[in-house]
Scaffold this active site. Structure first.
Site, PDB file in Angstrom:
ATOM      1  N   ASN A 176     -10.189   0.232   0.940  1.00 37.86           N
ATOM      2  CA  ASN A 176      -8.729   0.314   0.844  1.00 37.86           C
ATOM      3  C   ASN A 176      -8.305  -0.070  -0.575  1.00 37.86           C
ATOM      4  OD1 ASN A 176      -5.985  -0.012   0.949  1.00 37.86           O
ATOM      5  ND2 ASN A 176      -5.963  -1.350   2.745  1.00 37.86           N
TER       6      ASN A 176
ATOM      7  N   HIS B  45      -3.013   7.070   4.214  1.00 33.29           N
ATOM      8  CA  HIS B  45      -3.499   5.848   3.566  1.00 33.29           C
ATOM      9  C   HIS B  45      -4.886   5.519   4.123  1.00 33.29           C
ATOM     10  CE1 HIS B  45      -3.787   1.977   1.880  1.00 33.29           C
ATOM     11  NE2 HIS B  45      -3.325   1.274   2.892  1.00 33.29           N
TER      12      HIS B  45
ATOM     13  N   CYS C 209       0.811  -1.223   0.000  1.00 32.90           N
ATOM     14  CA  CYS C 209       0.000   0.000   0.000  1.00 32.90           C
ATOM     15  C   CYS C 209       0.842   1.271   0.000  1.00 32.90           C
ATOM     16  CB  CYS C 209      -0.938   0.005   1.197  1.00 32.90           C
ATOM     17  SG  CYS C 209      -2.147  -1.302   1.128  1.00 32.90           S
TER      18      CYS C 209
HETATM   19  N1  ACO Z   1     -17.610  -9.105   9.861  1.00 40.11           N
HETATM   20  C1  ACO Z   1     -17.974  -9.457  11.106  1.00 40.11           C
HETATM   21  N2  ACO Z   1     -17.087  -9.861  12.047  1.00 40.11           N
HETATM   22  C2  ACO Z   1     -15.806  -9.933  11.680  1.00 40.11           C
HETATM   23  C3  ACO Z   1     -15.358  -9.587  10.391  1.00 40.11           C
HETATM   24  C4  ACO Z   1     -16.320  -9.165   9.466  1.00 40.11           C
HETATM   25  N3  ACO Z   1     -16.010  -8.805   8.217  1.00 40.11           N
HETATM   26  N4  ACO Z   1     -14.011  -9.737  10.338  1.00 40.11           N
HETATM   27  C5  ACO Z   1     -13.621 -10.152  11.546  1.00 40.11           C
HETATM   28  N5  ACO Z   1     -14.701 -10.272  12.365  1.00 40.11           N
HETATM   29  C6  ACO Z   1     -14.743 -10.700  13.749  1.00 40.11           C
HETATM   30  C7  ACO Z   1     -13.568 -11.549  14.158  1.00 40.11           C
HETATM   31  O1  ACO Z   1     -13.787 -12.901  13.831  1.00 40.11           O
HETATM   32  C8  ACO Z   1     -13.515 -11.322  15.651  1.00 40.11           C
HETATM   33  O2  ACO Z   1     -14.481 -12.118  16.258  1.00 40.11           O
HETATM   34  P1  ACO Z   1     -14.172 -12.831  17.665  1.00 40.11           P
HETATM   35  O3  ACO Z   1     -13.955 -11.693  18.639  1.00 40.11           O
HETATM   36  O4  ACO Z   1     -15.413 -13.608  17.940  1.00 40.11           O
HETATM   37  O5  ACO Z   1     -12.962 -13.644  17.435  1.00 40.11           O
HETATM   38  C9  ACO Z   1     -13.970  -9.867  15.796  1.00 40.11           C
HETATM   39  O6  ACO Z   1     -14.666  -9.537  14.588  1.00 40.11           O
HETATM   40  C10 ACO Z   1     -12.843  -8.891  16.009  1.00 40.11           C
HETATM   41  O7  ACO Z   1     -11.837  -9.137  15.051  1.00 40.11           O
HETATM   42  P2  ACO Z   1     -10.531  -8.284  15.011  1.00 40.11           P
HETATM   43  O8  ACO Z   1      -9.649  -8.807  13.909  1.00 40.11           O
HETATM   44  O9  ACO Z   1      -9.955  -8.181  16.386  1.00 40.11           O
HETATM   45  O10 ACO Z   1     -11.136  -6.865  14.596  1.00 40.11           O
HETATM   46  P3  ACO Z   1     -10.401  -5.488  14.542  1.00 40.11           P
HETATM   47  O11 ACO Z   1     -11.139  -4.504  15.340  1.00 40.11           O
HETATM   48  O12 ACO Z   1      -8.914  -5.608  14.736  1.00 40.11           O
HETATM   49  O13 ACO Z   1     -10.626  -5.075  13.013  1.00 40.11           O
HETATM   50  C11 ACO Z   1      -9.453  -4.999  10.933  1.00 40.11           C
HETATM   51  C12 ACO Z   1     -10.100  -5.891  11.988  1.00 40.11           C
HETATM   52  C13 ACO Z   1     -10.531  -4.102  10.353  1.00 40.11           C
HETATM   53  C14 ACO Z   1      -8.865  -5.901   9.863  1.00 40.11           C
HETATM   54  C15 ACO Z   1      -8.350  -4.134  11.590  1.00 40.11           C
HETATM   55  O14 ACO Z   1      -7.499  -4.935  12.363  1.00 40.11           O
HETATM   56  C16 ACO Z   1      -7.530  -3.393  10.573  1.00 40.11           C
HETATM   57  O15 ACO Z   1      -8.010  -2.531   9.870  1.00 40.11           O
HETATM   58  N6  ACO Z   1      -6.205  -3.683  10.512  1.00 40.11           N
HETATM   59  C17 ACO Z   1      -5.316  -3.059   9.559  1.00 40.11           C
HETATM   60  C18 ACO Z   1      -5.422  -3.774   8.286  1.00 40.11           C
HETATM   61  C19 ACO Z   1      -4.772  -2.997   7.173  1.00 40.11           C
HETATM   62  O16 ACO Z   1      -4.583  -1.825   7.261  1.00 40.11           O
HETATM   63  N7  ACO Z   1      -4.492  -3.714   6.101  1.00 40.11           N
HETATM   64  C20 ACO Z   1      -3.999  -3.116   4.933  1.00 40.11           C
HETATM   65  C21 ACO Z   1      -2.542  -2.957   4.982  1.00 40.11           C
HETATM   66  S1  ACO Z   1      -1.958  -2.134   3.625  1.00 40.11           S
HETATM   67  C22 ACO Z   1      -1.638  -3.209   2.318  1.00 40.11           C
HETATM   68  O17 ACO Z   1      -0.495  -3.368   1.934  1.00 40.11           O
HETATM   69  C23 ACO Z   1      -2.814  -3.918   1.648  1.00 40.11           C
END
Ligand code: ACO
Length: 345
Positions: free
Chosen positions: A302, A272, A131
């Site tokens: 994203n 970003h 990214c």
């Molecule tokens: N819908 C519903 N529930 C979901 C979903 C979904 N789409 N995805 C995950 N959950 C659930 C999980 O299973 C978990 O359930 P549990 O508590 O029963 O185990 C719960 O939601 C919480 O999951 P987390 O992963 O802890 O959620 P978090 O608040 O961390 O959000 C997210 C996840 C949005 C992915 C966040 O961590 C994030 O944005 N991280 C950065 C990712 C990023 O920026 N990636 C791009 C990098 S750049 C590149 O090079 C592409």
């Protein structure tokens, strides 16, 4: 996990005076026609509009058609940027594309665009920085222009992450969208114009948190790699989240140090667009006013290496950047990589 060495202040001699400024003479952006809403995603995986909105700030994203490739979207963004800049493609000296989802592993998408745009004089290559791809590509092109090697350069951020998304994995498939943006750089003899500073950093220790296992020399394509979905993006979202905030804040501080600018001199921060919570936490950590942070994540999700240049193009079109204004772009991504660019318009 952040690479501590990458955060040390660098000596002034690391930035020798360069003969030219690299001015952003035009920008353009393009997204595919098809819109995928959170409600649409509810029908594909076990998720909800409420979860996606609260956890990411995303409402919809654009997804390319099965027969659409990166260059099909990027070429339109490039044409818009060239038109605004008043630069003929035949006069381009350089094309640099930030992408990890190019038309094919080789030749580079930059070479595909060179042919499609009609830029026979331009050297062309891709940059792989996840990214942070557009930030890396812009920084590289700036060096060519500032040193006098290239008079005009076309810099592109394009990503069709939908093509490497596991549509059965709710933790990733709700996050990504497709899109492209482009900027034209021109050499300018006036000092203090255009790109004022760039900052790039990387920490390969974090590579395991965001990657696509197969399709390279480690795991060449086979029936097994396809069966096991190894040609799709794997991500440890929590690990990336923590580093993302610190990385972008660090890049911002580095850019202020390099330029000697203060907070009040920065008209707009364009981070970003990976997660609204990451954007808000970064601004909060820096104590930077939220009203001067550009956010369009609700519309596009994203788009990886395209987010900052699509946002920059939109901010300019919306009149949020006027002549003389300083804008700071920030990104983080696979690698891990992170960095930023300070630009005076
Ligand atoms: N819908 C519903 N529930 C979901 C979903 C979904 N789409 N995805 C995950 N959950 C659930 C999980 O299973 C978990 O359930 P549990 O508590 O029963 O185990 C719960 O939601 C919480 O999951 P987390 O992963 O802890 O959620 P978090 O608040 O961390 O959000 C997210 C996840 C949005 C992915 C966040 O961590 C994030 O944005 N991280 C950065 C990712 C990023 O920026 N990636 C791009 C990098 S750049 C590149 O090079 C592409």
């Amino acid at each position: 996990m952040l690479n501590p060495a990458a955060h040390q202040p660098r000596s002034a001699s690391a930035w020798p005076a360069q003969p030219f400024s690299a001015v952003v003479a035009g920008t353009g952006s393009q997204v595919p026609e098809r819109v995928l809403t959170n409600a649409d995603l509810e029908k594909i995986v076990d998720t909800s509009d409420q979860w996606i909105t609260e956890r990411t700030g995303m409402k919809e994203r654009h997804i390319s058609a099965p027969d659409e490739a990166a260059s099909d979207i990027a070429v339109k963004a490039c044409e818009k940027a060239l038109t605004e800049a008043g630069v003929e493609s035949a006069d381009l000296d350089l094309i640099v594309v930030g992408t990890v989802t190019g038309d094919m592993p080789f030749p580079s998408t930059a070479c595909v665009l060179q042919q499609r745009l009609g830029a026979p004089r331009a050297a062309a290559f891709d940059v792989s920085a996840g990214c942070t791809g557009f930030i890396y590509a812009l920084s590289v092109a700036r060096q060519f222009v500032a040193s006098g090697t290239s008079r005009t350069a076309l810099v592109v951020g394009v990503e069709l992450l939908s093509k490497i998304t596991d549509w059965t994995d709710r933790s990733t498939c709700v996050l990504f969208g497709d899109g492209a943006g482009a900027a034209v750089l021109k050499a300018d003899t006036r000092p203090g114009k255009g790109i004022l500073a760039t900052y790039l950093a990387a920490d390969g220790n974090g590579g395991k948190h965001l990657y696509m296992p197969a399709g390279g020399s480690r795991h060449p394509a086979s029936a097994e790699t396809v069966r096991e979905r190894l040609h799709t993006c794997k991500m440890n979202g929590n690990a990336i989240f923590k580093d993302a905030v610190r990385s972008m804040a660090d890049a911002f501080r580095h850019l202020l140090r390099q330029t000697g600018l203060g907070f009040d001199d920065v008209k707009l921060m364009i981070p970003h667009q990976a997660n609204l919570r990451i954007i808000e936490a970064t601004a909060k950590l820096l104590n930077f006013p939220p009203e001067r942070v550009f956010v369009n994540i609700a519309k596009y999700g994203n788009t990886s290496s395209a987010t900052t240049i699509i946002a920059l193009d939109e901010a300019r079109a919306a009149g949020r950047i006027l002549p003389g204004d300083v804008v700071i772009l920030l990104a983080f991504g696979a690698g891990l990589t992170w960095g930023g660019v300070a630009i005076r318009f």
